[in-house]
Enzyme design. Sequence first.
Site, short mmCIF file in Angstrom:
data_model
loop_
_atom_site.label_atom_id
_atom_site.label_comp_id
_atom_site.label_asym_id
_atom_site.label_seq_id
_atom_site.Cartn_x
_atom_site.Cartn_y
_atom_site.Cartn_z
N ASP A 212 -8.48 17.82 -15.14
CA ASP A 212 -8.19 17.00 -15.34
C ASP A 212 -7.95 16.54 -17.27
O ASP A 212 -8.79 16.80 -17.71
CB ASP A 212 -10.45 16.31 -15.02
N TYR B 107 -17.33 15.45 -15.38
CA TYR B 107 -17.84 14.15 -15.67
C TYR B 107 -18.85 14.10 -14.50
O TYR B 107 -18.91 14.54 -13.12
CB TYR B 107 -16.56 13.45 -15.21
N LYS C 55 -8.80 5.02 -19.11
CA LYS C 55 -9.81 5.37 -20.68
C LYS C 55 -8.38 5.33 -21.83
O LYS C 55 -7.73 4.44 -22.21
CB LYS C 55 -9.12 6.97 -20.68
N ARG D 261 0.81 -1.41 -0.21
CA ARG D 261 -0.03 0.03 -0.05
C ARG D 261 0.93 1.41 0.11
O ARG D 261 0.69 2.29 -0.80
CB ARG D 261 -1.41 0.28 1.37
#
Length: 384
Positions: free
Chosen positions: A173, A101, A198, A49
């Site tokens: 973004d 979005y 994407k 992590r």
Amino acid sequence: MSYKNINTALIHAGIPIDERTGAVNIPIYQTSTFKQDGLGKMRGYEYSRTGNPTREALEALIKDLEGGYAGFAFASGLAAETAVLSLLKSGDRVLISSNVYGGTFRLLNNIFDSFGITYTISDTEDPEAFEKDITADVKAVLIESPANPLMTVTDIRAVAEIAHSHGLLVIVDNTFMTPYLQRPLELGADIVVHSATKYLGGHSDVVAGLAAVKTKELADRIAFIQNSTGGVLPPFDSFLLIRGIKTLGVRLDRHVENALAAAKHLQAHPAVKSVHYPGLETDKGYEVNKKQAKNGGVMISFELTEGHDIEKFFESLELITLAESLGGVESLVCHPSSMTHASIPGEIRKKVGITDGLIRLSIGIEDIEDILADLDNAIAKSEV
């Protein structure tokens, strides 16, 4: 090492070779923990992590591609945004572009609002209007350019200069453009985020988020948030994303070539009322986009004229797939108001121009003649 051309950097930037073994592809270090040689004696890693060699290579890669100080990999684009927005505190407000979005809107409207972090929808297309929305509690601006789903363009440099004059954090973004087509940190942004699901992944087979920051101070804060909240990208997904990024340039060149042809074709079609694509010279965002991005990108949205049944249009598509998401090698289509932006209240969608008739296209790398034929067939069959 720095590279003059991003096509070379896509393959060789970051940590391209595993120094431990000489492997020309960074291995998948599928482990949760690491042996320590003694108390306080680690070999650079302690727990996956906190840090993992495969994820580290990906984070170094996005850092180099965006030209930042450090990069971070998360389990999704929204996980990346959550970490970035966690820099804010109760009482802070963030300005967001007028169409973003739907998941970003939901995150702010339904999650961060509970913690006293609020938002205002701002017309970032108009720098003067944007500045008027800056109040004492505004601490950050979150820009999408081109914005999802209307492809509106924000002058990143102009908005960043205004924001910084008021002491605001500038977050961009860059999902739709990727660093191959646009580099927001060079335009004045402080942080850039991606839904790497994407175009960076490019094959619709991995869900991931990335962020890159400009300064050590931001890097230290994001690293602490990333480790503390734990929404990290697993090693195998990190490996897939590194592999996908290697072909980003050649894929996007074909994507963009097809997208421009499709946009021009739709613009000339008598059954199409409007086309939103910043690569068209007639688009209102064309000039601004031209000065800050390599080209108009891949995403297109459009509306059909009256006398066409939108449901029949979607049902009649044979090659283009009706599905959430975008950026894969295959062409995808969606209905924003009932899919990607359904979480935004109808009155707000209407106000910002996301109509029930809006169609969003992610143009793939198939033969353009097949894409256009599928669009034409579906449009013809949608006539009522």
